[in-house]
Scaffold this motif. Structure first.
Motif, short mmCIF file in Angstrom:
data_model
loop_
_atom_site.label_atom_id
_atom_site.label_comp_id
_atom_site.label_asym_id
_atom_site.label_seq_id
_atom_site.Cartn_x
_atom_site.Cartn_y
_atom_site.Cartn_z
N UNK A 88 0.83 -1.20 0.00
CA UNK A 88 0.00 0.00 0.00
C UNK A 88 0.87 1.26 0.00
N UNK A 89 0.51 2.19 -0.85
CA UNK A 89 1.19 3.48 -0.93
C UNK A 89 0.20 4.56 -0.56
N UNK A 90 0.56 5.37 0.44
CA UNK A 90 -0.38 6.35 1.01
C UNK A 90 0.23 7.74 0.96
N UNK A 91 -0.57 8.71 0.54
CA UNK A 91 -0.15 10.11 0.46
C UNK A 91 -1.21 10.97 1.13
N UNK A 92 -0.80 11.83 2.05
CA UNK A 92 -1.76 12.71 2.73
C UNK A 92 -2.46 13.61 1.71
N UNK A 93 -3.75 13.86 1.92
CA UNK A 93 -4.50 14.74 1.03
C UNK A 93 -4.02 16.18 1.18
N UNK A 94 -3.70 16.57 2.41
CA UNK A 94 -3.09 17.85 2.70
C UNK A 94 -2.06 17.62 3.80
N UNK A 95 -1.12 18.54 3.94
CA UNK A 95 -0.09 18.35 4.93
C UNK A 95 -0.72 18.18 6.32
N UNK A 96 -0.25 17.19 7.04
CA UNK A 96 -0.82 16.86 8.34
C UNK A 96 -0.28 17.81 9.42
N UNK A 97 1.00 18.07 9.40
CA UNK A 97 1.63 18.91 10.43
C UNK A 97 1.70 20.35 9.94
N UNK A 98 0.89 21.22 10.52
CA UNK A 98 0.85 22.62 10.10
C UNK A 98 0.83 23.53 11.32
N UNK A 99 1.20 24.79 11.09
CA UNK A 99 1.07 25.82 12.12
C UNK A 99 -0.10 26.70 11.74
N UNK A 100 -1.05 26.86 12.66
CA UNK A 100 -2.24 27.66 12.40
C UNK A 100 -2.53 28.53 13.62
N UNK A 101 -2.59 29.83 13.40
CA UNK A 101 -2.85 30.75 14.50
C UNK A 101 -1.79 30.70 15.57
N UNK A 102 -0.56 30.45 15.16
CA UNK A 102 0.55 30.39 16.11
C UNK A 102 0.62 29.09 16.89
N UNK A 103 -0.21 28.11 16.52
CA UNK A 103 -0.21 26.84 17.21
C UNK A 103 -0.01 25.69 16.22
N UNK A 104 0.60 24.63 16.71
CA UNK A 104 0.80 23.46 15.87
C UNK A 104 -0.50 22.67 15.80
N UNK A 105 -0.84 22.23 14.60
CA UNK A 105 -2.07 21.47 14.39
C UNK A 105 -1.74 20.22 13.59
N UNK A 106 -2.30 19.09 14.02
CA UNK A 106 -2.13 17.83 13.31
C UNK A 106 -3.46 17.48 12.64
N UNK A 107 -3.51 17.64 11.33
CA UNK A 107 -4.76 17.49 10.59
C UNK A 107 -4.98 16.01 10.25
N UNK A 108 -5.51 15.29 11.21
CA UNK A 108 -5.75 13.86 11.01
C UNK A 108 -7.19 13.56 10.59
N UNK A 109 -8.03 14.58 10.55
CA UNK A 109 -9.40 14.38 10.10
C UNK A 109 -9.52 14.50 8.60
N UNK A 110 -8.72 13.77 7.88
CA UNK A 110 -8.70 13.81 6.43
C UNK A 110 -8.65 12.39 5.88
N UNK A 111 -8.91 12.26 4.60
CA UNK A 111 -8.85 10.96 3.94
C UNK A 111 -7.64 10.96 3.01
N UNK A 112 -6.56 10.27 3.36
CA UNK A 112 -5.39 10.25 2.48
C UNK A 112 -5.67 9.49 1.19
N UNK A 113 -4.87 9.76 0.18
CA UNK A 113 -4.96 9.03 -1.08
C UNK A 113 -4.25 7.69 -0.90
N UNK A 114 -4.92 6.60 -1.22
CA UNK A 114 -4.36 5.27 -0.99
C UNK A 114 -4.45 4.45 -2.28
#
Length: 223
Positions: free
Chosen positions: A89-115
C-alpha cells in the motif's frame, strides 16, 4: 485529481527525493544518520501520521516520510492470511498533516489520504521484510538512539524477527552502505502500485534482482 494520478505524481517526487543522499559519510566509513526509537520532539507527529496511514492495520513493514514542507507519504506492507498474497500500500496525505495555524501546531488527522494498494506475492514480500530486518538491525547499533533533525525524517518500522514488539528506526535517508538498496527497493514498490498487472510483474523481477544483489553484498561483507 484521482488517487491513482496523485499516487503517480507523488511517486515521481519521492523517487527524486530518495535519490538525494542525506546521510553523511567520509571516504573510509559509513555511518547512517539512523537510530533506534523516536527522534526527540517527533513522536506525537509521527504517531498521528502512522495512525492515519495504517487505518487500523498492523503492517509487517512500513516506511513513513515526514518532509519539511511537502505532504507526508508512506509505504506499508501488510501480511496476508496463510500463503496468500500480501498487500502493498502506498499512502499520500490529502493535505499536509503537520501545520502551524494561528501560532499553534495542528495535526490534521481528520482527512482521507490518497491510498493505492496492490497484491504482492507472499514469498517476495517475506524476502523484502527479512532483508530490511537484517540491514536495519545490523547497520543501526542497538545502543544508538534516534537523533533530532530539523529537516525531513524517515520512520522505518519492521516486525521483530524474534516475535517481540516491532522495531523502529528513525532518521535521515541512507546515503551509503547496504541501506541504500532499501531506497532502490522502495522506489520499485512505489512504482508497482501504479503499474498495470503486466508491468507490475516486471517490477517484481526488478525487486527480486535488487534483493539478490543486496543478499550477495551482505554475504560478502559477512565473509
Amino acid at each position: 485529481m484521482s488517487a491513482r494520478a496523485l499516487g503517480l505524481a507523488a511517486a515521481v517526487l519521492l523517487a527524486q527525493a530518495w535519490a538525494m543522499p542525506s546521510a553523511r559519510a567520509d571516504d573510509e566509513a559509513c555511518r547512517l544518520d539512523l537510530g533506534r526509537g523516536w527522534p526527540p520532539a517527533t513522536e506525537n507527529y509521527g504517531t498521528a501520521v502512522e495512525q492515519l496511514f495504517f487505518a487500523g492495520a498492523r503492517p509487517a513493514l512500513s516506511l513513513t516520510r515526514l518532509p519539511a514542507q511537502r505532504v507526508e507519504s508512506g509505504v506499508q506492507l501488510i501480511a496476508g492470511e496463510g500463503e496468500g498474497d500480501w498487500t502493498l500500500r502506498y499512502t499520500v496525505a490529502d493535505e499536509r498533516i503537520d501545520v502551524w495555524s494561528g501560532g499553534k501546531r495542528e495535526l490534521r488527522v481528520g482527512q482521507q489520504p490518497e491510498v493505492v494498494q496492490v497484491p504482492m506475492p507472499a514469498a517476495l514480500a517475506r524476502r523484502v521484510l527479512a532483508d530490511w530486518q537484517r540491514v536495519l538491525g545490523t547497520q543501526v547499533p542497538a545502543e544508538r538512539s534516534a537523533e533530532f533533525h530539523d529537516g525531513e525524517v524517515l520512520l522505518f518500522v519492521v516486525a521483530d524477527p524474534a516475535g517481540g514488539e516491532p522495531l523502529r528506526f528513525s532518521g535521515l535517508q541512507p546515503g551509503c552502505g547496504p541501506a541504500t538498496a532499501l531506497m532502490e527497493q522502495l522506489d520499485l514498490m512505489i512504482e508497482a502500485t501504479d503499474d498495470s498487472d503486466e508491468k507490475r510483474f516486471k517490477r517484481w523481477r526488478e525487486l527480486e534482482e535488487s534483493l539478490d544483489q543486496l543478499e550477495q553484498s551482505l554475504a560478502g561483507n559477512a565473509g
